[in-house]
Motif scaffolding. Sequence first.
Motif, PDB file in Angstrom:
ATOM      1  N   THR A 291      -4.342  -0.652   1.868  1.00 24.03           N
ATOM      2  CA  THR A 291      -3.668  -1.955   1.874  1.00 24.03           C
ATOM      3  C   THR A 291      -4.660  -3.078   1.585  1.00 24.03           C
ATOM      4  O   THR A 291      -4.358  -4.017   0.827  1.00 24.03           O
ATOM      5  CB  THR A 291      -2.984  -2.199   3.237  1.00 24.03           C
ATOM      6  N   GLU A 292      -5.851  -2.998   2.169  1.00 24.59           N
ATOM      7  CA  GLU A 292      -6.877  -4.022   1.927  1.00 24.59           C
ATOM      8  C   GLU A 292      -7.296  -4.011   0.448  1.00 24.59           C
ATOM      9  O   GLU A 292      -7.549  -5.073  -0.137  1.00 24.59           O
ATOM     10  CB  GLU A 292      -8.089  -3.788   2.832  1.00 24.59           C
ATOM     11  N   PHE A 293      -7.349  -2.828  -0.132  1.00 25.45           N
ATOM     12  CA  PHE A 293      -7.665  -2.710  -1.567  1.00 25.45           C
ATOM     13  C   PHE A 293      -6.604  -3.425  -2.408  1.00 25.45           C
ATOM     14  O   PHE A 293      -6.925  -4.212  -3.325  1.00 25.45           O
ATOM     15  CB  PHE A 293      -7.737  -1.227  -1.960  1.00 25.45           C
ATOM     16  N   TYR A 294      -5.350  -3.174  -2.100  1.00 26.53           N
ATOM     17  CA  TYR A 294      -4.256  -3.810  -2.838  1.00 26.53           C
ATOM     18  C   TYR A 294      -4.270  -5.334  -2.647  1.00 26.53           C
ATOM     19  O   TYR A 294      -4.019  -6.098  -3.591  1.00 26.53           O
ATOM     20  CB  TYR A 294      -2.911  -3.254  -2.374  1.00 26.53           C
ATOM     21  N   LYS A 295      -4.531  -5.780  -1.427  1.00 26.23           N
ATOM     22  CA  LYS A 295      -4.551  -7.216  -1.149  1.00 26.23           C
ATOM     23  C   LYS A 295      -5.644  -7.927  -1.952  1.00 26.23           C
ATOM     24  O   LYS A 295      -5.423  -9.025  -2.492  1.00 26.23           O
ATOM     25  CB  LYS A 295      -4.746  -7.461   0.348  1.00 26.23           C
ATOM     26  N   GLU A 296      -6.810  -7.312  -2.016  1.00 24.86           N
ATOM     27  CA  GLU A 296      -7.911  -7.903  -2.781  1.00 24.86           C
ATOM     28  C   GLU A 296      -7.568  -7.970  -4.270  1.00 24.86           C
ATOM     29  O   GLU A 296      -7.923  -8.933  -4.961  1.00 24.86           O
ATOM     30  CB  GLU A 296      -9.195  -7.101  -2.566  1.00 24.86           C
ATOM     31  N   ASN A 297      -6.881  -6.949  -4.768  1.00 20.95           N
ATOM     32  CA  ASN A 297      -6.530  -6.925  -6.184  1.00 20.95           C
ATOM     33  C   ASN A 297      -5.405  -7.891  -6.533  1.00 20.95           C
ATOM     34  O   ASN A 297      -5.300  -8.318  -7.682  1.00 20.95           O
ATOM     35  CB  ASN A 297      -6.181  -5.502  -6.626  1.00 20.95           C
ATOM     36  N   LEU A 298      -4.584  -8.251  -5.552  1.00 24.32           N
ATOM     37  CA  LEU A 298      -3.585  -9.290  -5.803  1.00 24.32           C
ATOM     38  C   LEU A 298      -4.275 -10.616  -6.101  1.00 24.32           C
ATOM     39  O   LEU A 298      -3.856 -11.364  -6.988  1.00 24.32           O
ATOM     40  CB  LEU A 298      -2.663  -9.436  -4.589  1.00 24.32           C
ATOM     41  N   LYS A 299      -5.359 -10.888  -5.387  1.00 25.67           N
ATOM     42  CA  LYS A 299      -6.096 -12.137  -5.604  1.00 25.67           C
ATOM     43  C   LYS A 299      -6.667 -12.215  -7.015  1.00 25.67           C
ATOM     44  O   LYS A 299      -6.894 -13.302  -7.548  1.00 25.67           O
ATOM     45  CB  LYS A 299      -7.229 -12.259  -4.581  1.00 25.67           C
ATOM     46  N   LYS A 300      -6.904 -11.047  -7.626  1.00 28.91           N
ATOM     47  CA  LYS A 300      -7.516 -10.996  -8.958  1.00 28.91           C
ATOM     48  C   LYS A 300      -6.492 -10.892 -10.085  1.00 28.91           C
ATOM     49  O   LYS A 300      -6.859 -10.984 -11.260  1.00 28.91           O
ATOM     50  CB  LYS A 300      -8.466  -9.796  -9.043  1.00 28.91           C
ATOM     51  N   SER A 301      -5.228 -10.684  -9.748  1.00 29.48           N
ATOM     52  CA  SER A 301      -4.198 -10.454 -10.765  1.00 29.48           C
ATOM     53  C   SER A 301      -3.376 -11.713 -11.020  1.00 29.48           C
ATOM     54  O   SER A 301      -2.558 -12.111 -10.188  1.00 29.48           O
ATOM     55  CB  SER A 301      -3.276  -9.313 -10.340  1.00 29.48           C
ATOM     56  N   GLN A 302      -3.565 -12.311 -12.173  1.00 34.02           N
ATOM     57  CA  GLN A 302      -2.824 -13.514 -12.509  1.00 34.02           C
ATOM     58  C   GLN A 302      -1.344 -13.219 -12.695  1.00 34.02           C
ATOM     59  O   GLN A 302      -0.481 -14.003 -12.281  1.00 34.02           O
ATOM     60  CB  GLN A 302      -3.391 -14.156 -13.781  1.00 34.02           C
ATOM     61  N   ILE A 303      -1.038 -12.067 -13.301  1.00 34.47           N
ATOM     62  CA  ILE A 303       0.369 -11.725 -13.545  1.00 34.47           C
ATOM     63  C   ILE A 303       1.133 -11.553 -12.233  1.00 34.47           C
ATOM     64  O   ILE A 303       2.278 -11.987 -12.098  1.00 34.47           O
ATOM     65  CB  ILE A 303       0.486 -10.449 -14.419  1.00 34.47           C
ATOM     66  N   ALA A 304       0.485 -10.936 -11.232  1.00 33.48           N
ATOM     67  CA  ALA A 304       1.132 -10.746  -9.933  1.00 33.48           C
ATOM     68  C   ALA A 304       1.296 -12.083  -9.208  1.00 33.48           C
ATOM     69  O   ALA A 304       2.342 -12.365  -8.617  1.00 33.48           O
ATOM     70  CB  ALA A 304       0.329  -9.768  -9.081  1.00 33.48           C
TER      71      ALA A 304
ATOM     72  N   PRO B 196       3.529  -3.208   1.712  1.00 38.57           N
ATOM     73  CA  PRO B 196       3.234  -2.230   2.762  1.00 38.57           C
ATOM     74  C   PRO B 196       4.429  -2.079   3.709  1.00 38.57           C
ATOM     75  O   PRO B 196       5.049  -3.077   4.104  1.00 38.57           O
ATOM     76  CB  PRO B 196       2.032  -2.834   3.489  1.00 38.57           C
ATOM     77  N   ILE B 197       4.745  -0.854   4.056  1.00 40.16           N
ATOM     78  CA  ILE B 197       5.858  -0.560   4.961  1.00 40.16           C
ATOM     79  C   ILE B 197       5.263  -0.179   6.314  1.00 40.16           C
ATOM     80  O   ILE B 197       4.435   0.732   6.399  1.00 40.16           O
ATOM     81  CB  ILE B 197       6.717   0.595   4.414  1.00 40.16           C
ATOM     82  N   LYS B 198       5.682  -0.869   7.366  1.00 43.33           N
ATOM     83  CA  LYS B 198       5.108  -0.653   8.698  1.00 43.33           C
ATOM     84  C   LYS B 198       6.142  -0.084   9.659  1.00 43.33           C
ATOM     85  O   LYS B 198       7.340  -0.371   9.538  1.00 43.33           O
ATOM     86  CB  LYS B 198       4.564  -1.973   9.259  1.00 43.33           C
ATOM     87  N   ASP B 199       5.649   0.689  10.620  1.00 41.90           N
ATOM     88  CA  ASP B 199       6.541   1.138  11.680  1.00 41.90           C
ATOM     89  C   ASP B 199       6.627   0.052  12.737  1.00 41.90           C
ATOM     90  O   ASP B 199       6.016  -1.022  12.609  1.00 41.90           O
ATOM     91  CB  ASP B 199       6.097   2.491  12.258  1.00 41.90           C
ATOM     92  N   ILE B 200       7.338   0.321  13.788  1.00 38.91           N
ATOM     93  CA  ILE B 200       7.619  -0.706  14.787  1.00 38.91           C
ATOM     94  C   ILE B 200       6.378  -1.153  15.549  1.00 38.91           C
ATOM     95  O   ILE B 200       6.340  -2.220  16.158  1.00 38.91           O
ATOM     96  CB  ILE B 200       8.712  -0.205  15.747  1.00 38.91           C
ATOM     97  N   LYS B 201       5.303  -0.330  15.494  1.00 35.14           N
ATOM     98  CA  LYS B 201       4.051  -0.688  16.161  1.00 35.14           C
ATOM     99  C   LYS B 201       3.060  -1.361  15.220  1.00 35.14           C
ATOM    100  O   LYS B 201       1.970  -1.734  15.628  1.00 35.14           O
ATOM    101  CB  LYS B 201       3.418   0.566  16.770  1.00 35.14           C
ATOM    102  N   GLY B 202       3.440  -1.507  13.949  1.00 34.70           N
ATOM    103  CA  GLY B 202       2.555  -2.160  12.991  1.00 34.70           C
ATOM    104  C   GLY B 202       1.688  -1.224  12.190  1.00 34.70           C
ATOM    105  O   GLY B 202       0.887  -1.672  11.366  1.00 34.70           O
ATOM    106  N   ASN B 203       1.811   0.098  12.415  1.00 37.21           N
ATOM    107  CA  ASN B 203       1.074   1.053  11.583  1.00 37.21           C
ATOM    108  C   ASN B 203       1.653   1.047  10.172  1.00 37.21           C
ATOM    109  O   ASN B 203       2.876   1.035  10.003  1.00 37.21           O
ATOM    110  CB  ASN B 203       1.198   2.475  12.159  1.00 37.21           C
ATOM    111  N   ILE B 204       0.781   1.064   9.173  1.00 33.45           N
ATOM    112  CA  ILE B 204       1.253   1.126   7.781  1.00 33.45           C
ATOM    113  C   ILE B 204       1.526   2.590   7.465  1.00 33.45           C
ATOM    114  O   ILE B 204       0.618   3.424   7.464  1.00 33.45           O
ATOM    115  CB  ILE B 204       0.219   0.529   6.820  1.00 33.45           C
ATOM    116  N   ILE B 205       2.797   2.905   7.195  1.00 34.13           N
ATOM    117  CA  ILE B 205       3.201   4.299   7.041  1.00 34.13           C
ATOM    118  C   ILE B 205       3.536   4.662   5.595  1.00 34.13           C
ATOM    119  O   ILE B 205       3.636   5.845   5.259  1.00 34.13           O
ATOM    120  CB  ILE B 205       4.394   4.629   7.953  1.00 34.13           C
ATOM    121  N   ALA B 206       3.719   3.661   4.739  1.00 37.80           N
ATOM    122  CA  ALA B 206       4.091   3.931   3.340  1.00 37.80           C
ATOM    123  C   ALA B 206       3.967   2.640   2.539  1.00 37.80           C
ATOM    124  O   ALA B 206       3.588   1.589   3.067  1.00 37.80           O
ATOM    125  CB  ALA B 206       5.519   4.475   3.265  1.00 37.80           C
ATOM    126  N   PHE B 207       4.318   2.733   1.251  1.00 36.37           N
ATOM    127  CA  PHE B 207       4.257   1.563   0.372  1.00 36.37           C
ATOM    128  C   PHE B 207       5.488   1.519  -0.522  1.00 36.37           C
ATOM    129  O   PHE B 207       6.077   2.545  -0.863  1.00 36.37           O
ATOM    130  CB  PHE B 207       3.010   1.624  -0.520  1.00 36.37           C
TER     131      PHE B 207
END
Length: 311
Positions: A117-130, A197-208
Amino acid sequence: MAISPETVEEVNRVANVYDVISDYLSLKRQGSVYVALCPFHTEKTPSFVVSPTKNIFKCFGCGISGNAIKFVMEYEKISYFDAVIKLAQKYNIPVKYLDSEKEKLNKGLYVITRMITEFYKENLKKSQIAKDYLKNRGILSRTIEEFELGYCPEDSSLLQKYIQEKNITVEDLEKIGLITKTDNGFKDKFSGRLIFPIKDIKGNIIAFGGRTLDSARQPKYLNSPETVIYKKGNTLYGIYESLEHLKEKQSVVIVEGYMDLISLFQIGIKNVVATLGTAFTKNQAKLLKKYVKEAVLMFDSDEAGKKAVIQ
């Protein structure tokens, strides 16, 4: 994951029923006990009694009774496990767990999904199209941060380099359903997509979930496959972010998609969840029933639909 018997015993010993319940209710002394209007049924004359000496509560109207853990479970509408944790935190009691092999595996996978998730977040900052797509959809920066939106780059070598730096294996990525193996290594299933990111009720990231930014690419939306930590019919997108609002409102708005939810959340309708590419399931209904008394299905995201919900 189980809590150690020692922790439960310590919580039962330390948690004072009067101290705990007075955080929630206005208690009035009556001899050696305290009374209040029962929070579990409607009444005009107090029949809810708290006994500090016996360290129990009982309502003589509806019959509910128990100790501090029982009260927190019923009042907060949470599990025994979560009630013990909440009280342990209140009294600064260290929580010890008994982990099964499955739970140890899950914990490790949650660490992997967080790093990805952190990888994806950093790449959003670099993607003008996104960034342009989100701007055109009116999504604010605070919303991007709250839902931890990201972007998966087209170039898979960026992810390969990242996992090498973080000591993540290809097998780890397979376990979370992230990649497709190729002759040259692997390809991220979500390449070129905006990431939810898809999270469960406790905040764990379980899927995308991923939305294509190329109108020619299908499908428009793509979800993670089912894995050991993700069963799509058992959870709802936004359940973690919306949980406190569901409890407060005692109602939920159920929408179809990620952007439907985010758009409503952003205009102040925060007791909202979204299905994950499935019809609304019995397990999803059971999950919501713990926190709300009524549900509104809204599978049309046009402005008229939003106004109808607001009214």
